[in-house]
Scaffold this active site. Structure first.
Site, PDB file in Angstrom:
ATOM      1  N   HIS A 281       0.996  -1.171   0.152  1.00 49.99           N
ATOM      2  CA  HIS A 281       0.040  -0.116  -0.065  1.00 49.99           C
ATOM      3  C   HIS A 281       0.801   1.125   0.039  1.00 49.99           C
ATOM      4  O   HIS A 281       1.639   1.232   0.962  1.00 49.99           O
ATOM      5  CB  HIS A 281      -0.760   0.018   1.216  1.00 49.99           C
ATOM      6  CG  HIS A 281      -1.822   1.194   1.453  1.00 49.99           C
ATOM      7  ND1 HIS A 281      -3.067   1.185   0.738  1.00 49.99           N
ATOM      8  CD2 HIS A 281      -1.437   2.705   1.522  1.00 49.99           C
ATOM      9  CE1 HIS A 281      -3.599   2.329   1.162  1.00 49.99           C
ATOM     10  NE2 HIS A 281      -2.720   3.223   1.595  1.00 49.99           N
ATOM     11  N   HIS A 283       3.167   4.019   0.698  1.00 52.34           N
ATOM     12  CA  HIS A 283       3.502   4.941   1.760  1.00 52.34           C
ATOM     13  C   HIS A 283       4.919   5.670   1.477  1.00 52.34           C
ATOM     14  O   HIS A 283       5.702   5.088   0.827  1.00 52.34           O
ATOM     15  CB  HIS A 283       3.586   3.969   3.089  1.00 52.34           C
ATOM     16  CG  HIS A 283       4.321   2.819   2.958  1.00 52.34           C
ATOM     17  ND1 HIS A 283       4.074   1.693   2.307  1.00 52.34           N
ATOM     18  CD2 HIS A 283       5.745   2.686   3.473  1.00 52.34           C
ATOM     19  CE1 HIS A 283       4.995   0.850   2.446  1.00 52.34           C
ATOM     20  NE2 HIS A 283       6.031   1.387   3.106  1.00 52.34           N
TER      21      HIS A 283
END
Length: 343
Positions: A281, A283
């Site tokens: 995800h 980041h």
């Protein structure tokens, strides 16, 4: 010598053992702790309360004299006599500037090791409040956790775009790791009190939180993570010019929030993405420039400002170029590259 950071809720055990039932999970890499069949702790914790004294050390997985850190494989013996695995990470905390005068004033055992002309070396045994150790515990720990912290040989992989499509992407899609802990933060179901800044825009917004590796007691090892709200960007490989507004928001607003909260200017921050990332995800890492943070070396870290410039120059930049990254010999992705004859 460390500057004092504004005090916030601790994220790991420091000093004397204490009950751990309500402690947050100890690493940002908690996708490994939420495997569908891994048996690891879930959000909120499922294990009964325990203290560090309940754990028995089985072996040293790895240690670093430079970083003053040791990784232990431990276990907790239950009432049935069966042991449950744990990983314990013990790390000596940096000096805090306001406590330095007490270090020499308070009574302590000092053993002279060497005296030669103007040079002396002592071994000191300071009082507990001046010799804190941060303890991070992964409990229950899976075999993957144990292997992750075990010393392993590393190899550099040169991944072309074709390699990504044929090897890496199918591997990512086949994984069962959950990143529910990321969604819990974005939805404020967990760690809401730790949010330093949020841009709520669903396409170009993000949440900025302290990384759990940073105890927030000093600024020398400052470490924050920006988690984007979008859930369709796995890694650097997915980025195109479409994402430039998002990336620019993370860069600019992240720097502004950190200087406002912690007084550290953008010129003293290292702001980067990992490839390969620890969880898929998107980041961004914000660390103190003087801090040699794990994963900040040239073979894994990509400066966000450079990523923005590359995408502004060519929207498909990261779908065209080869990327280099390290993999440990025991990692499944490394074995996939081996099987494909790429190593």
């Amino acid at each position: 010598m460390s500057q004092r950071a504004p005090r916030r809720r601790a994220c790991a055990v420091r000093g004397r053992p204490r009950a751990m039932a309500d402690a947050p999970q100890p690493k940002r890499k908690r996708e490994e702790e939420e495997e569908k069949n891994g048996g690891a702790a879930t959000q909120g914790g499922t294990a009964a309360a325990f203290t560090l004294s309940d754990l028995r050390v089985r072996r040293v997985l790895r240690e670093s004299a430079r970083d003053k850190i040791v990784f232990l494989h431990a276990e907790r013996i239950g009432l049935s006599g069966e042991g449950t695995d744990a990983v314990v990470i013990l790390e000596k905390t940096p000096f805090q500037e306001e406590k330095i005068p007490d270090l020499l004033k308070k009574p302590m055992h000092a053993e002279l090791q060497m005296h030669n002309d103007i040079y002396c070396t002592f071994y000191l045994s300071p009082p507990p409040e001046l010799s804190e150790i941060k303890a991070t515990v992964v409990y229950p720990a899976t075999e993957k956790h144990i292997q992750k912290y075990l010393r392993q040989e590393a190899h550099l992989i040169r991944e072309t775009w074709e390699d990504y499509k044929n090897i890496t992407l199918p591997f990512i899609q086949a994984q069962s790791f959950s990143i529910q802990w990321v969604y819990n933060i974005l939805e404020k179901k967990a760690e809401a009190d730790r949010i330093v800044h949020e841009n709520p825009d669903p396409s170009n917004g993000f949440v900025l939180v302290p990384d759990l590796k940073w105890n927030q007691n000093q600024l020398d090892d400052l470490y924050l993570i920006a988690l984007v709200h979008r859930r369709d960007i796995k890694s650097l490989r997915d980025l195109t010019a479409e994402h430039l507004p998002l990336l620019r928001n993370v860069l600019q607003e992240g720097k502004e929030a950190i200087v406002k909260r912690f007084g550290v200017p953008g010129s003293q921050l290292r702001i980067y993405l990992h490839y390969q990332p620890s969880y898929y995800h998107l980041h961004v890492h914000f660390t103190a420039l003087g801090y040699d943070a794990p994963g900040s070396s040239v073979e894994r870290a990509h400066l966000l400002a450079d990523v923005i410039d590359n995408l502004a120059m060519d929207s498909m930049y990261y779908q065209k170029r080869a990327l280099t990254f390290p993999l440990r010999a025991d990692e499944p992705l490394f074995k996939k590259f081996q099987e494909a004859g790429k190593v």
